[in-house]
Design a protein around this motif. Sequence first.
Motif, PDB file in Angstrom:
ATOM      1  N   ASN A 173     -25.957  36.082 -18.451  1.00 56.57           N
ATOM      2  CA  ASN A 173     -25.286  37.148 -18.274  1.00 56.57           C
ATOM      3  C   ASN A 173     -26.245  37.912 -17.092  1.00 56.57           C
ATOM      4  OD1 ASN A 173     -23.905  39.483 -18.362  1.00 56.57           O
ATOM      5  ND2 ASN A 173     -24.414  39.820 -20.816  1.00 56.57           N
ATOM      6  N   GLN A 179     -22.651  37.184 -14.126  1.00 57.44           N
ATOM      7  CA  GLN A 179     -22.035  38.116 -14.927  1.00 57.44           C
ATOM      8  C   GLN A 179     -20.494  38.220 -14.565  1.00 57.44           C
ATOM      9  OE1 GLN A 179     -22.859  42.318 -15.204  1.00 57.44           O
ATOM     10  NE2 GLN A 179     -23.761  42.049 -17.280  1.00 57.44           N
ATOM     11  N   GLN A 184     -18.942  40.532 -18.967  1.00 57.44           N
ATOM     12  CA  GLN A 184     -18.874  42.221 -18.835  1.00 57.44           C
ATOM     13  C   GLN A 184     -18.129  43.104 -19.910  1.00 57.44           C
ATOM     14  OE1 GLN A 184     -20.900  43.728 -17.119  1.00 57.44           O
ATOM     15  NE2 GLN A 184     -20.208  45.693 -16.312  1.00 57.44           N
ATOM     16  N   TYR A 186     -17.308  41.974 -22.834  1.00 58.77           N
ATOM     17  CA  TYR A 186     -18.338  41.666 -23.896  1.00 58.77           C
ATOM     18  C   TYR A 186     -19.574  42.461 -24.182  1.00 58.77           C
ATOM     19  CZ  TYR A 186     -21.112  39.009 -27.520  1.00 58.77           C
ATOM     20  OH  TYR A 186     -21.806  38.654 -28.575  1.00 58.77           O
ATOM     21  N   ASP A 187     -20.144  42.682 -22.867  1.00 55.80           N
ATOM     22  CA  ASP A 187     -21.008  43.975 -22.730  1.00 55.80           C
ATOM     23  C   ASP A 187     -20.681  45.163 -23.361  1.00 55.80           C
ATOM     24  OD1 ASP A 187     -22.929  41.783 -22.432  1.00 55.80           O
ATOM     25  OD2 ASP A 187     -23.315  42.414 -20.222  1.00 55.80           O
ATOM     26  N   HIS A 188     -19.585  45.495 -22.601  1.00 54.76           N
ATOM     27  CA  HIS A 188     -19.142  46.859 -22.743  1.00 54.76           C
ATOM     28  C   HIS A 188     -18.983  46.897 -24.348  1.00 54.76           C
ATOM     29  CE1 HIS A 188     -18.786  48.140 -18.895  1.00 54.76           C
ATOM     30  NE2 HIS A 188     -17.798  47.454 -18.141  1.00 54.76           N
ATOM     31  N   GLU A 190     -20.274  45.503 -26.852  1.00 59.85           N
ATOM     32  CA  GLU A 190     -21.456  45.434 -27.519  1.00 59.85           C
ATOM     33  C   GLU A 190     -21.907  47.067 -27.316  1.00 59.85           C
ATOM     34  OE1 GLU A 190     -23.832  42.283 -28.613  1.00 59.85           O
ATOM     35  OE2 GLU A 190     -22.085  42.779 -29.706  1.00 59.85           O
ATOM     36  N   ALA A 191     -21.872  47.246 -26.226  1.00 60.18           N
ATOM     37  CA  ALA A 191     -22.494  48.744 -26.066  1.00 60.18           C
ATOM     38  C   ALA A 191     -21.425  49.905 -26.282  1.00 60.18           C
ATOM     39  CB  ALA A 191     -22.790  48.839 -24.650  1.00 60.18           C
TER      40      ALA A 191
END
Lengths: 229, 363
Positions: A173, A179, A184, A186-188, A190-191
């Motif tokens: 990532n 990335q 990305q 997935y990151d959003h 998660e956050a």
Amino acid sequence: MTFSPADLTAIWLTLKLATCVTLLLLLVGTPLAWWLANTHSRWKSPVSAVVALPIVLPPSVLGFYLLVFMGPNGPLGELTQALGLGVLPFTFSGLVLASVVYSLPFVVQPIQNAIEAFGQRPLEVAATLRAGPLDRFFSVVLPQARPGLLTAAVLGFAHTVGEFGVVLMIGGNIPGETQVVSVQIYDHVEALDYAGAHSLSLLMVVFSFVVLFALYAFNPRAVLGTGVK
Amino acid sequence: MNEILARLRLDYPQFNLDVDVSMPGRGVTALFGHSGSGKTSLLRCIAGLERAGRGELRFNGELWQAEKVFVPPHKRPIGYVFQEASLFSHLSALGNLEYAVKRAPRQVERPIAFDQAVELLGIGGLLERRPHQLSGGERQRVAIARALLIQPRLLLMDEPLAALDLPRKLEILPYLEGLKRELELPIIYVSHAADEVARLADYLVAMEDGRAVATGTLADTLSRLDFPLHLGEEAGVVLEGMVAERDREWKLARVIFDGGEVWLRDGGHAVHSEVRVRILARDISLAKERQQDSSIVNALPATVAQVTTDEHAGLALVRLEVKDPQTGECSFLVSRVTRRSAHLLGLAPGTPIWAQIKSVAVI
């Protein structure tokens, strides 16, 4: 719908990855499809099966073995290190290589189907018109297989844009390097940045729809999941 | 060494080809036989599209295949016309012709010019069209022009008319005759149709079960009573003749051939022009005396050369020699009569007889 600078970097990276992968796939996939369509070799079945593996294997399995293969102690890893290139996992090049393997069947099979569909006759005709094997490939096979090549390119591109599991396994990532959009998103999530995830997800849905719509409009016989004949 | 020598064996599970033939390296040679007789396989071996397991193939002295030699098709100086549409669908008619022009060898003794090929096949108006915009006959004419523009030294044609209906066939035949007349190009022509062979061929290789069962000039082979292929109603001879006279009043033309002459409908051929006439065995009846009060125009004095029973035991085939007593020139005719008539007339080799010809066709 707004995109952060990190989103834009991810979009750009995804497009770059998909373009590189598609070009490489056409380069590798076309001769392979040609060979598969024409050979009577006993290797035809095992090679076909290996090419089709990514359709059935979970991306994590594929990613895992590619990681081992390209890692510092893997055969390819040792080679790249000996050549002074370092190791491929967690680099853009590694991601390209993994994506080529992952999307190979989506490119090989439409081309192979197209070549098998026009059969031997045009090639025999070309041979009686003094065209040698290489000449026949460029003057007959490529133009006759054009619909198949187009389908293959679109599917290869779209499939690469849509991959997730293999990227996570191989690329991790790293912003600007590995990335891609799917990661990305997935990151959003998660956050808990659902708005950010929504923007990118909607973009992916629209993109995929447009690509597939164009494919079917242009070539109504294109079959998805083309994986298996 | 103006000849094509083919000694080839091809073994397939269902079919064997085993031939040893020599064909003249000029004119039209017909590979003639029923479907499945191996004529197309032989043609494909000559082209190199099929690789005979064993054998030898020579064209005018050049070795094309032997134990350790195999010249691939794209290195053989051939043109090939396939049975069905074989135009490249991604190119226009013109594109198809240019495909050949681009790849034709540069050093050719008497090259066939682009315009000449286009004119010979009458395709000037079709060049911009795509293959799917052409009729079957037009496609085949473009394919023939394309095969000529590769500047072949041997033209191979695999039943080029078989996929066409009769009107299309009649549309193309004159072009093929033009080809034969205008170009000094040896042609090997595969066909199962006796009428095409009678019109076009000079030399005949009759095929059956993968073997060449009779070879020889058209006139010789067709007048043989032991010709191995059963031609049935198509049995008959083909004679090369010349128009000697045209009768304006009765619209008839006199055609002379070696040893005799016939009157037939004036087909518009100029005096002295060469024509080929076909006389079917069923159209010749036999009589001891010359019939005076008959509508039959042509009655030729002949001598019986041979009598055999036809396929049907009630019928006999009679080979007749027609000879000019002054010059000694002669031709052979074949007549089919009932076996009873043959018996009643006492037909035996040497019997003088009148051959009454009911109908003659210029082909």
